[in-house]
Design a protein around this motif. Sequence first.
Motif: not given
Length: 132
Positions: A30-32, A34-36, A38, A40, A44
């Motif tokens: 998972v892209c960190a 994008h995770f933190f 939102g 891209y 990504c």
Amino acid sequence: MPFRVAFGVGVPAIALSGLLFLYRYGNPFVCAFHFFTGLYCPGCGSGRALTALLHGQFLAALHDNVLFVLALPLVAYFLLKQYIRLTFRRDVLPIFSTSWRMYKLVMWGILIFWILRNIPLFPFTLLAPLPG
């Protein structure tokens, strides 16, 4: 000599193992960013794009990360050139010349891609990776 043999056998074995894993199981990461946030990042969707390419789904790969798909042949060529140079101590593949101007253009291109793929309006939404 032992380093060159280990490198010459180990690098293709590791690369092939990674590609077989992606082919069989898909991208588990998972892209960190994008995770933190939102948003891209420029990378990504690259793992999903590579998985799609391994399955022969070129259009899905383009939709996941068009920049990755377009850059992949150049990066693969460069890595192959370095692999041959380190393993066989020969420089048999020609190299394209680069300059600071070209480096700056590529960096600006990546930055512009990063910004555009995060604009939530059509046609920029086409640059965002597929969900999932």
